[in-house]
Design a protein around this motif. Sequence first.
Motif, PDB file in Angstrom:
ATOM      1  N   UNK A 158     -51.347  11.482  85.888  1.00  0.00           N
ATOM      2  CA  UNK A 158     -52.095  10.828  84.657  1.00  0.00           C
ATOM      3  C   UNK A 158     -51.319  11.213  83.679  1.00  0.00           C
ATOM      4  N   UNK A 159     -51.636  10.436  82.495  1.00  0.00           N
ATOM      5  CA  UNK A 159     -50.776  10.455  81.228  1.00  0.00           C
ATOM      6  C   UNK A 159     -51.354  11.679  80.576  1.00  0.00           C
ATOM      7  N   UNK A 160     -50.330  12.524  79.968  1.00  0.00           N
ATOM      8  CA  UNK A 160     -50.641  13.483  78.970  1.00  0.00           C
ATOM      9  C   UNK A 160     -50.482  13.211  77.545  1.00  0.00           C
ATOM     10  N   UNK A 161     -51.009  14.012  76.611  1.00  0.00           N
ATOM     11  CA  UNK A 161     -51.010  13.449  75.379  1.00  0.00           C
ATOM     12  C   UNK A 161     -50.486  14.809  74.729  1.00  0.00           C
ATOM     13  N   UNK A 162     -49.531  14.976  73.725  1.00  0.00           N
ATOM     14  CA  UNK A 162     -48.901  16.129  73.124  1.00  0.00           C
ATOM     15  C   UNK A 162     -49.083  15.894  71.677  1.00  0.00           C
ATOM     16  N   UNK A 163     -49.693  17.038  70.967  1.00  0.00           N
ATOM     17  CA  UNK A 163     -50.246  17.097  69.744  1.00  0.00           C
ATOM     18  C   UNK A 163     -49.392  18.238  69.110  1.00  0.00           C
ATOM     19  N   UNK A 164     -48.992  18.102  67.751  1.00  0.00           N
ATOM     20  CA  UNK A 164     -48.262  19.131  67.198  1.00  0.00           C
ATOM     21  C   UNK A 164     -49.107  19.252  65.720  1.00  0.00           C
ATOM     22  N   UNK A 165     -49.038  20.553  65.485  1.00  0.00           N
ATOM     23  CA  UNK A 165     -49.395  20.818  63.683  1.00  0.00           C
ATOM     24  C   UNK A 165     -49.255  22.334  63.523  1.00  0.00           C
ATOM     25  N   UNK A 166     -50.496  22.850  62.938  1.00  0.00           N
ATOM     26  CA  UNK A 166     -50.601  24.251  62.622  1.00  0.00           C
ATOM     27  C   UNK A 166     -51.620  24.874  62.850  1.00  0.00           C
ATOM     28  N   UNK A 167     -51.584  26.278  63.073  1.00  0.00           N
ATOM     29  CA  UNK A 167     -52.909  27.108  63.289  1.00  0.00           C
ATOM     30  C   UNK A 167     -52.933  27.896  61.986  1.00  0.00           C
ATOM     31  N   UNK A 168     -54.029  28.696  61.764  1.00  0.00           N
ATOM     32  CA  UNK A 168     -54.232  29.331  60.644  1.00  0.00           C
ATOM     33  C   UNK A 168     -55.311  30.578  61.340  1.00  0.00           C
ATOM     34  N   UNK A 169     -55.036  31.762  60.935  1.00  0.00           N
ATOM     35  CA  UNK A 169     -55.879  33.088  61.323  1.00  0.00           C
ATOM     36  C   UNK A 169     -56.550  33.557  59.841  1.00  0.00           C
ATOM     37  N   UNK A 170     -57.816  33.088  59.933  1.00  0.00           N
ATOM     38  CA  UNK A 170     -58.378  33.525  58.379  1.00  0.00           C
ATOM     39  C   UNK A 170     -58.749  35.072  58.414  1.00  0.00           C
ATOM     40  N   UNK A 171     -58.717  35.644  59.429  1.00  0.00           N
ATOM     41  CA  UNK A 171     -58.749  37.253  59.139  1.00  0.00           C
ATOM     42  C   UNK A 171     -57.603  37.798  58.499  1.00  0.00           C
ATOM     43  N   UNK A 172     -56.683  37.353  58.907  1.00  0.00           N
ATOM     44  CA  UNK A 172     -55.143  37.891  58.118  1.00  0.00           C
ATOM     45  C   UNK A 172     -54.596  36.918  57.494  1.00  0.00           C
ATOM     46  N   UNK A 173     -55.056  35.667  57.065  1.00  0.00           N
ATOM     47  CA  UNK A 173     -54.235  34.973  56.235  1.00  0.00           C
ATOM     48  C   UNK A 173     -52.824  34.302  56.785  1.00  0.00           C
TER      49      UNK A 173
END
Length: 138
Positions: free
Chosen positions: A31-46
């Motif tokens: 099956x075809x896979x999909x790849x995603x890239x970007x950014x995460x954030x943790x709001x507790x510690x900024x």
Amino acid sequence: MLRIASTLLATLLATCFLTPVTCGAEEDKPPEQKVFNGKWNNQKYGTSGPLKCIARPAADGKVNATFSGTYKGDPFTYDVTFDTRPGRGKIDLAGKATVSGHLYEWTGALSGDTLTGKYTATSGYYGGFTLKETKSSE
């Protein structure tokens, strides 16, 4: 860490995202896979950092995904299986994963080429991520 304008469109998107297209000899192809890239954030510690998601279709309309990134320079990787369901203009997602001994629950959505999510953890961490699909040739 971590609904479609019409039911028909939602079903179509889910099918395109989750089901491989096969024809003749292609039936043995994984099956075809999909790849995603970007950014995460943790709001507790900024804090924030890069995040990559490799999503693969699984049984019963579920998706298996591997998330990887860095937290304060330290790499992390975790696997999650999430449920999918048609929503309004998107595909809704929900999943759980254990990361460094803490349970993370997240909800998200796939809308076009964008995967977004919000998460909470038993450690008190909470935040979100926004990822864009990356074509395999990129």
